[in-house]
Design an enzyme around this catalytic site. Sequence first.
Site, PDB file in Angstrom:
ATOM      1  N   SER A 151      -8.417  -3.862  -1.860  1.00  0.00           N
ATOM      2  CA  SER A 151      -8.358  -4.773  -2.989  1.00  0.00           C
ATOM      3  C   SER A 151      -8.564  -4.168  -4.158  1.00  0.00           C
ATOM      4  O   SER A 151      -8.250  -3.141  -4.833  1.00  0.00           O
ATOM      5  CB  SER A 151      -9.093  -6.192  -2.783  1.00  0.00           C
ATOM      6  N   ASP A 324       0.290 -11.861  -0.531  1.00  0.00           N
ATOM      7  CA  ASP A 324      -0.574 -11.665   0.536  1.00  0.00           C
ATOM      8  C   ASP A 324      -1.565 -13.007   0.463  1.00  0.00           C
ATOM      9  O   ASP A 324      -2.630 -13.091   1.006  1.00  0.00           O
ATOM     10  CB  ASP A 324      -1.409 -10.643   0.776  1.00  0.00           C
ATOM     11  N   HIS A 356      -4.613 -11.470   2.552  1.00  0.00           N
ATOM     12  CA  HIS A 356      -5.367 -10.714   1.685  1.00  0.00           C
ATOM     13  C   HIS A 356      -6.751 -10.239   2.433  1.00  0.00           C
ATOM     14  O   HIS A 356      -7.154  -8.847   2.579  1.00  0.00           O
ATOM     15  CB  HIS A 356      -5.861 -11.362   0.515  1.00  0.00           C
TER      16      HIS A 356
END
Length: 375
Positions: A151, A324, A356
């Site tokens: 991320s 996602d 995610h």
Amino acid sequence: MKIMSKLTIFLIVFVSSASSNPPKYPVILVPGDGGCQIEARLNKTASPHWYCYKQSDWYTLWLSGLQLELVECMVDNMRLLYDNVSHVTRNTPGVEIRVPGFGDTLTVEWLDPFHPIFSNEMHEYVKRLVALVENTSSMNGGNRVVMISHSMGCLYTLYMLNRQSQAWKDRYIRAVVTLAAPWSGSVKALRLMASGDNLGQSSRIINPLQVRALQRSIPSTVFLLPYDTFWADEEILVYGPSANYTVKDYKQFFDDIEFPDGFLMRQDTENLIKKLEPPGVEVHCLYGTNVKTPGAFSYTGHRSGGGRGQWYDAQPDIIYDDGDGSVNLRSLMACKRWEELQEQKVILKSFSGAEHLRMLKWPDVRLYIRDVLLN
């Protein structure tokens, strides 16, 4: 609460127990926003409620169950104060913040027992990350390092690599594996700015409006707003009761939600990796698909003032996109542009249904990372 533990433990066990003899590359994990513990020490003169401590020794601020039960105390201690003259943030007066165990894995394996950084304030972090890479290589017989980022951590990694010489990267980096990277932003960040986000919890546990002040104060939130390099000028991202907003309307958007400093913070962060300059190392860009992801928000059914609260105090209707669950597909795949911009390999790999955060323990993702580590 355990976020990265299964991936971390898998990597440690696998690398230490593999019976074959190819080079075993040391691994550095770069967690995303909120992906590591944060500790605080208090010496405050005021607090939002009588039950919020004003004095304390070091304690776990992010993340513990007690802090979520006292969310207004947590927000007051974690939020940052933005100086629109110096364009940097600082802690709430009387609050000291530290990230324990930098370079260790314990504080990303378990969040329960994030002075968040980015923009023009992350120079010290980059210096420490570079030193960690060099020291990790040295402690492992000079072998090059595999960096595994998730991320926001992918953006930290790219920012760092773009500021190192090619000779340094050739010497120290074997490859970078990026998981669920928001390369060109995420529409979801607009809701955090306008209405707050309950972090996937029930609104009865976390009221989005209670954490909005914290989320607005963090420069990395505005850094994640969608970029005009991947969103068209005419593409509406927020439908408001009296105006609509595109990537070209951020100043008006922040004025209308009565947070003008947000636009200044966006200007501070916008150009840091907007060009997506190639990292100059082998990249494995892994991402999830086929998960409902916010593509736009509509507040058109909410009042524009005069009643109880403003339109942006309500939670909007969601117009969904592919991605996602947190990051839009076009942003996840933005690394594809590097295929023609660098000589090192750039490999994209999608995983249908990998949300995610759940991607961190997705079985096929683990197998892919194992193959990278064993060359």
